[in-house]
Design an enzyme around this catalytic site. Structure first.
Site, short mmCIF file in Angstrom:
data_model
loop_
_atom_site.label_atom_id
_atom_site.label_comp_id
_atom_site.label_asym_id
_atom_site.label_seq_id
_atom_site.Cartn_x
_atom_site.Cartn_y
_atom_site.Cartn_z
N GLU A 44 0.86 -1.19 0.00
CA GLU A 44 0.00 0.00 0.00
C GLU A 44 0.89 1.23 0.00
O GLU A 44 1.73 1.40 0.90
CB GLU A 44 -0.86 0.04 1.26
CG GLU A 44 -2.11 -0.80 1.23
CD GLU A 44 -2.95 -0.57 2.48
OE1 GLU A 44 -2.98 0.56 3.01
OE2 GLU A 44 -3.57 -1.54 2.95
N GLU A 55 -6.21 8.73 9.68
CA GLU A 55 -4.86 8.43 10.17
C GLU A 55 -4.62 8.97 11.57
O GLU A 55 -5.08 10.05 11.92
CB GLU A 55 -3.80 9.02 9.22
CG GLU A 55 -4.02 8.74 7.75
CD GLU A 55 -4.04 7.27 7.37
OE1 GLU A 55 -3.80 6.41 8.23
OE2 GLU A 55 -4.30 6.99 6.20
#
EC number: 4.2.1.20
Length: 259
Positions: A44, A55
């Site tokens: 990724e 995040e």
């Protein structure tokens, strides 16, 4: 068989995440090659964004460092094109809808196809808004990877039915980051998904140790690790490649012991 599904065709998959351009795009290229050598099955690649809502602080800071260093989507595309001269394993971009919108969705996705990206993960796109991206992804042969979370039990089968590539199972509530303990009923989430789809299920968010990776590999088809790798990049900077390679190798071994 799509390129992404090949990542799961020889046992449990280990999927590392890195932020492109942290500490630099040159080091990112070295990291991808090193992680492929260390046994990663799919990588990724995070395209930095100024407001990465899914995040935690570790990856947010990596985004900020990359953006401050002048990383752009265009430069990342060039880097992937260069990587594809030697790297054969599947790669997906993880980024946010705004990045794709601002570049132009069709232009972004068609470029992904041209440079050899196999799929997209857009964590801020709900199921109800998926189609506008998914239809373009299908047109260009990319997988738009769907995410299921512990909060979406009643939606898991709805999401799983339309999933492609692999199903990203979010192991913990909240944002990305390492966790000392993961208590989510991963078995239950995956069992629900497997009733309606046969695509692989990979678990991410919070996994950082070989023990956690081995435990999750008992339940899922693959294990995703991001923050623990990004921490190594932050700690060692330009010298991070051998540390990341050793870490990925250890995590892959832990996952393989379950196969």
């Amino acid at each position: 068989m799509s390129n992404i599904s090949k990542a799961f065709s020889h046992g449990k998959a280990f999927i590392p995440f890195i932020t492109c351009g942290d500490p630099s795009l040159e080091v990112t290229k070295l990291l991808v090659s090193a992680m492929e050598q260390a046994g990663a099955d799919l990588i990724e690649l995070g395209i930095p964004f100024s407001d990465p809502t899914a995040e935690g602080p570790v990856i947010q800071e990596a985004n900020n460092r990359a953006l401050a260093g002048g990383v752009t989507t265009e430069k990342i595309f060039t880097m992937v094109r260069e990587l594809r001269e030697t790297v054969t394993l599947p790669m997906v971009f993880m980024t946010y809808a705004n990045v794709v919108f601002s570049y132009g969705a069709e232009r972004f996705i068609s470029t992904c196809k041209d440079i050899g990206i196999d799929g997209l993960i857009l964590p801020d796109i709900p199921l109800e808004e998926k189609e506008e991206f998914d239809s373009i992804c299908r047109q260009y042969g990319l997988d738009l990877v769907s995410m299921i979370a512990p909060t979406s039990y009643d939606r898991i089968q709805m999401i799983a039915k339309e999933a492609s590539g692999f199903l990203y199972c979010v192991s913990s509530l909240g944002v990305t980051g390492t966790r000392s303990k993961i208590t989510t009923d991963i078995n239950g989430m995956i069992a629900l998904a497997k009733e309606v789809t046969d695509i692989p299920c990979a678990v991410g968010f919070g996994i950082s140790t070989p023990e956690q990776a081995a435990y999750m590999a008992q339940k899922a088809d693959g294990v995703i690790v991001g923050s623990a790798i990004v921490k190594l990049c932050a700690k060692y900077g330009e010298d991070c490649v051998p540390y990341v390679k050793d870490y990925v190798s250890a995590m892959k071994r832990a996952v393989c012991e379950i196969t």
